[in-house]
Design a protein around this motif. Sequence first.
Motif, mmCIF file in Angstrom:
data_model
loop_
_atom_site.group_PDB
_atom_site.id
_atom_site.type_symbol
_atom_site.label_atom_id
_atom_site.label_comp_id
_atom_site.label_asym_id
_atom_site.label_seq_id
_atom_site.Cartn_x
_atom_site.Cartn_y
_atom_site.Cartn_z
ATOM 1 N N LEU A 244 0.835 -1.200 0.000
ATOM 2 C CA LEU A 244 0.000 0.000 0.000
ATOM 3 C C LEU A 244 0.874 1.256 0.000
ATOM 4 O O LEU A 244 1.972 1.256 0.570
ATOM 5 N N GLN A 245 0.371 2.314 -0.615
ATOM 6 C CA GLN A 245 1.116 3.575 -0.645
ATOM 7 C C GLN A 245 0.951 4.316 0.690
ATOM 8 O O GLN A 245 -0.142 4.371 1.246
ATOM 9 N N LYS A 257 -1.758 6.588 2.194
ATOM 10 C CA LYS A 257 -2.128 7.724 1.351
ATOM 11 C C LYS A 257 -3.636 7.832 1.181
ATOM 12 O O LYS A 257 -4.195 8.908 1.103
ATOM 13 N N GLY A 258 -4.272 6.719 1.086
ATOM 14 C CA GLY A 258 -5.721 6.700 0.904
ATOM 15 C C GLY A 258 -6.207 5.270 1.029
ATOM 16 O O GLY A 258 -5.406 4.337 1.040
ATOM 17 N N PRO A 259 -7.500 5.067 1.120
ATOM 18 C CA PRO A 259 -8.021 3.713 1.290
ATOM 19 C C PRO A 259 -7.711 2.821 0.080
ATOM 20 O O PRO A 259 -8.155 3.089 -1.039
ATOM 21 N N GLY A 260 -6.892 1.801 0.328
ATOM 22 C CA GLY A 260 -6.633 0.790 -0.697
ATOM 23 C C GLY A 260 -5.757 1.210 -1.852
ATOM 24 O O GLY A 260 -5.726 0.532 -2.891
ATOM 25 N N LEU A 261 -4.999 2.322 -1.733
ATOM 26 C CA LEU A 261 -4.099 2.736 -2.810
ATOM 27 C C LEU A 261 -2.887 1.810 -2.839
ATOM 28 O O LEU A 261 -2.048 1.828 -1.947
ATOM 29 N N LYS A 262 -2.819 0.976 -3.895
ATOM 30 C CA LYS A 262 -1.770 -0.036 -3.958
ATOM 31 C C LYS A 262 -0.545 0.463 -4.707
ATOM 32 O O LYS A 262 -0.632 1.326 -5.581
ATOM 33 N N THR A 305 6.701 3.712 1.164
ATOM 34 C CA THR A 305 6.420 2.508 1.954
ATOM 35 C C THR A 305 6.500 2.852 3.440
ATOM 36 O O THR A 305 6.951 3.936 3.824
ATOM 37 N N PHE A 306 6.083 1.894 4.275
ATOM 38 C CA PHE A 306 6.130 2.085 5.719
ATOM 39 C C PHE A 306 7.411 1.476 6.266
ATOM 40 O O PHE A 306 7.719 0.311 6.019
ATOM 41 N N SER A 307 8.174 2.258 7.010
ATOM 42 C CA SER A 307 9.428 1.834 7.649
ATOM 43 C C SER A 307 10.366 1.130 6.660
ATOM 44 O O SER A 307 10.754 -0.020 6.855
ATOM 45 N N PRO A 308 10.747 1.827 5.592
ATOM 46 C CA PRO A 308 11.555 1.175 4.543
ATOM 47 C C PRO A 308 12.926 0.705 4.992
ATOM 48 O O PRO A 308 13.502 -0.186 4.362
ATOM 49 N N ASP A 309 13.462 1.273 6.073
ATOM 50 C CA ASP A 309 14.773 0.795 6.530
ATOM 51 C C ASP A 309 14.709 -0.637 7.046
ATOM 52 O O ASP A 309 15.741 -1.285 7.214
#
Length: 452
Positions: A244-245, A257-262, A305-309
């Motif tokens: 998800l974005q 970013k928004g609901p279900g934005l892949k 992305t979330f927590s890319p490290d």
Amino acid sequence: MCLLEGTKCSFLLCLGMSIIICSLIYLRTWMPTELQPSQPNSPAASCRPFSAGCKAFLPGAEKGVEWSRRDCQVEGYALNGGLQCSNLTRDLHFITKPLSLEEEAYPLAFIVTVHKELELFVRLFRAIYMPQNVYCIHVDAKASWEYRRAVENLASCFNNTFLSSKSETVTYAGFSRLQADVNCMKDLTKSKVGWKKVVNLCGQDFPVKSNWELVQYMQSKEWRDRNMTPGVKQPVWMRHRTHLQHKEITGSHVVPKGPGLKKGPPPHNLQVYFGTAYYALTRDFVGFVLKSPAAHDLLEWSKDTFSPDEHYWVTLNHIKGVPGSHIDGGWEGDIRAIKWRDQEGRAHSGCKGHYIRDICVYGIEDLPWIINRNSMFANKFESKSFPEALDCLEQWHRNKVLNQATVPVEPSWLLATQIQSKSSGSSGSFALVRWLSLSKWEREEIKLRKMG
């Protein structure tokens, strides 16, 4: 005549007293600062004593030996921009010489990202500092100017330490945290120090292994030519992080970013892995990160992305043929001792301090677990909440570092001195200084003679 004799006697008495006073002043001035007794109003006199729970980790307790801290004004020294560097390195007890030929031949690079807890940062930096290594300090762009100035002042006293040339406003779990490390890597490649591997730290870490032990560990058969990026193929329950974005609320947090934005698939058909944000990387791998199109494309893809490290380093390290790659590494590589809340009852028996974001902030009763694990570093500490835990681990670590030294130990490197109880009748602090001033091999020879 009698009056003359009386005047002469008074003159000689005054002269004698003047000589004695001047001699005492000279001797006190000549005596190294670190060995002079503390005055009632001096910083050392107000030192927080070691807690009772620390005695088990410091030698000599069973013989009535007490340890007296000599270091209590760390933050004040760092904030004082007018201090001469020679005084700062001496009074803050920095180690100023390589402690062994092995360490000198295998310099390390450190990336330290900080934004708060100045005292904790200074104590961390002092614990990991060795003159043969190199240090890149990333000060968060949102840190106060007083904090940044203090770190700049400290770094300016060491020719192997510098601030990152570009500062990010770091957001928890955001891309900015990954970018901060990349910024420092670019700077480190320009360093004249021929460092072998790079390790990243945050301001609330503290070392468990000594520098000599880190060098031994990284040169072991298992890790000599490999990167250390503990992790596994991305679990199903973690896929939302990269499927998800997300967007970064600068300096605050990360949200979808928004609901279900892949998102689209990762570049170059890469298999995404999940692991720790902490690593030990070879210099050639860092070159690959900075120059490879695959690494560049994955970095760009990771921005939303979330927590890319927690996926970037470990994913690259699983590409076949990459310098130092460890395809089947799994969770190998004991980089951090961390007590996660959800591992309570399995990996540990609970946090003796308190949890923040499900990570334990260590208390004094957590130290046995940390020391027995013997990870490279432990996370995390707070200098205000549980200061006795940091005091104790710091002294335990410095004792180990100096005992492993193969060169004579300078008195200014001591963070604390031993004070023998009055009943024992010996001068413990000076005995300790004399003992540590011997090389490691001389101390071993004395021990063998006593045994034989």
